[in-house]
Scaffold this active site. Structure first.
Site, PDB file in Angstrom:
ATOM      1  N   PRO A   2      -3.802  -6.214 -36.433  1.00  0.00           N
ATOM      2  CA  PRO A   2      -5.049  -5.459 -36.598  1.00  0.00           C
ATOM      3  C   PRO A   2      -5.004  -4.595 -37.854  1.00  0.00           C
ATOM      4  O   PRO A   2      -3.951  -4.089 -38.230  1.00  0.00           O
ATOM      5  CB  PRO A   2      -5.123  -4.595 -35.341  1.00  0.00           C
ATOM      6  CG  PRO A   2      -3.763  -4.600 -34.749  1.00  0.00           C
ATOM      7  CD  PRO A   2      -3.068  -5.836 -35.233  1.00  0.00           C
ATOM      8  N   GLU A   3      -6.145  -4.426 -38.488  1.00  0.00           N
ATOM      9  CA  GLU A   3      -6.204  -3.565 -39.671  1.00  0.00           C
ATOM     10  C   GLU A   3      -6.430  -2.118 -39.213  1.00  0.00           C
ATOM     11  O   GLU A   3      -6.674  -1.852 -38.034  1.00  0.00           O
ATOM     12  CB  GLU A   3      -7.292  -4.076 -40.623  1.00  0.00           C
ATOM     13  CG  GLU A   3      -7.054  -5.553 -40.954  1.00  0.00           C
ATOM     14  CD  GLU A   3      -7.577  -6.032 -42.301  1.00  0.00           C
ATOM     15  OE1 GLU A   3      -7.801  -5.209 -43.183  1.00  0.00           O
ATOM     16  OE2 GLU A   3      -7.723  -7.256 -42.453  1.00  0.00           O
ATOM     17  N   LYS A  52      -1.264   1.875 -39.683  1.00  0.00           N
ATOM     18  CA  LYS A  52      -1.166   1.081 -38.455  1.00  0.00           C
ATOM     19  C   LYS A  52      -0.314   1.767 -37.391  1.00  0.00           C
ATOM     20  O   LYS A  52       0.103   1.149 -36.419  1.00  0.00           O
ATOM     21  CB  LYS A  52      -0.643  -0.310 -38.808  1.00  0.00           C
ATOM     22  CG  LYS A  52      -1.668  -1.027 -39.706  1.00  0.00           C
ATOM     23  CD  LYS A  52      -1.201  -2.333 -40.276  1.00  0.00           C
ATOM     24  CE  LYS A  52      -2.348  -2.918 -41.124  1.00  0.00           C
ATOM     25  NZ  LYS A  52      -1.962  -4.132 -41.815  1.00  0.00           N
ATOM     26  N   ARG A 264       0.667 -14.631 -47.081  1.00  0.00           N
ATOM     27  CA  ARG A 264      -0.644 -14.412 -46.453  1.00  0.00           C
ATOM     28  C   ARG A 264      -1.687 -15.095 -47.319  1.00  0.00           C
ATOM     29  O   ARG A 264      -1.588 -15.102 -48.550  1.00  0.00           O
ATOM     30  CB  ARG A 264      -0.959 -12.904 -46.345  1.00  0.00           C
ATOM     31  CG  ARG A 264       0.059 -12.097 -45.540  1.00  0.00           C
ATOM     32  CD  ARG A 264       0.101 -12.477 -44.074  1.00  0.00           C
ATOM     33  NE  ARG A 264      -1.175 -12.292 -43.402  1.00  0.00           N
ATOM     34  CZ  ARG A 264      -1.579 -11.131 -42.876  1.00  0.00           C
ATOM     35  NH1 ARG A 264      -0.807 -10.063 -42.948  1.00  0.00           N
ATOM     36  NH2 ARG A 264      -2.746 -11.042 -42.269  1.00  0.00           N
TER      37      ARG A 264
END
Ligand SMILES: [Zn+2]
Length: 274
Positions: A2-3, A52, A264
């Site tokens: 999750p960002e 995060k 990524r």
């Protein structure tokens, strides 16, 4: 993973829905059992998130004297919420639950985190010192700090955005979208990006994350750029370059490119981003 906006929303939800009354704290899986015992019966009285990382304060005492629960979800971690049943009992445990918070009318189950630990306030600050500024927190000197950190690095700006010691919070979607919105090539070295453009990138990351925080959804497309012929294409309505490989750029028609950067998927417009 999750960002940052998801983490800030989770932190806010945990405090709003589980705060200010004694909680039952358990570790059904057992790996957190000793620490859970330290927190059991205490109230959740404060919270903070940075990038995060989630920090939950336990006990009605000054910050320095409180026990803090530090959680980082990593790639596989998840919080799940379930209502108590009609008898006020929590639902049966499903899977490997590291931590369970039992509140007045629901439980919060944490599974698979990279980090779940009880720490002191000093240890909270040790974690914060390793992290870059968080655009959602945006303390007074943070924009300047971000500019200085980027200017001091020779690595590509596309890598720097994913480096939590440079900026804490954005992930792969905001990387692609904000670099496009500001028009910076992901391959330009941090040291070679003009200060003014790095400042604009900070502002845009903050705007994007704030929007995600408000809506719970990442949607970076500005209304003036929406293509009328694409009403059924959800991703075309939400993103400029993310997951749009080979399709025409909304602004210039050039094919959106894709390649791996540090494992990524990176998406960009070779024409609009310089
Ligand atoms: Zn373009």
């Amino acid at each position: 993973m999750p960002e940052g906006h998801v983490i800030h929303r989770l932190t806010g939800r945990l405090l709003a829905e589980f705060g200010s009354y004694p909680l039952k704290v358990l570790s059904p899986q057992g790996r957190f059992a000793d620490s859970a015992q330290l927190l059991d019966g205490q109230s959740l009285t404060g919270s903070a998130s940075w990038g995060k990382h989630i920090f939950l304060k336990f006990g009605d005492v000054p910050d320095e004297l409180a026990l803090w629960l530090h959680v980082h979800l990593g790639l596989y971690g998840k919080w799940r919420f379930y209502p108590l049943d009609a008898f006020g009992d929590p639902p049966p445990v499903r899977g490997e639950i590291r931590l369970r918070l039992v509140g007045k009318d629901q439980v919060a189950d944490l599974s698979g985190p990279t980090r779940c630990a009880v720490v002191t306030f000093a240890e909270v600050h040790q974690v914060l010192r390793r992290l870059g500024p968080d655009p959602l927190v945006n303390q007074p000197a943070d924009r300047e700090r971000f500019i200085t950190l980027v200017k001091s690095r020779k690595r590509a700006i596309g890598e720097l955005i994913m480096d939590q010691s440079v900026v804490a919070g954005p992930g792969n979607i905001y990387r692609a979208e904000c670099l496009f919105r500001v028009g910076i090539s992901p391959f330009r070295k941090g040291a070679n990006v003009a200060q003014r453009r790095i400042g604009l990138l900070w502002d845009d990351l903050r705007a994007g994350l704030l929007d995600g925080l408000a809506t719970g959804l990442i949607s970076t497309m500005l209304p003036q750029d929406l293509l009328p012929e694409d009403p059924a294409d959800i991703e075309a309505q939400r993103f400029y370059v993310y997951h749009r490989t080979g399709r025409p750029c909304v602004r210039c028609g050039t094919e959106i490119a894709e390649q791996l950067m540090q494992n990524r998927r990176l998406f960009w417009c070779p024409n609009c981003q310089r």
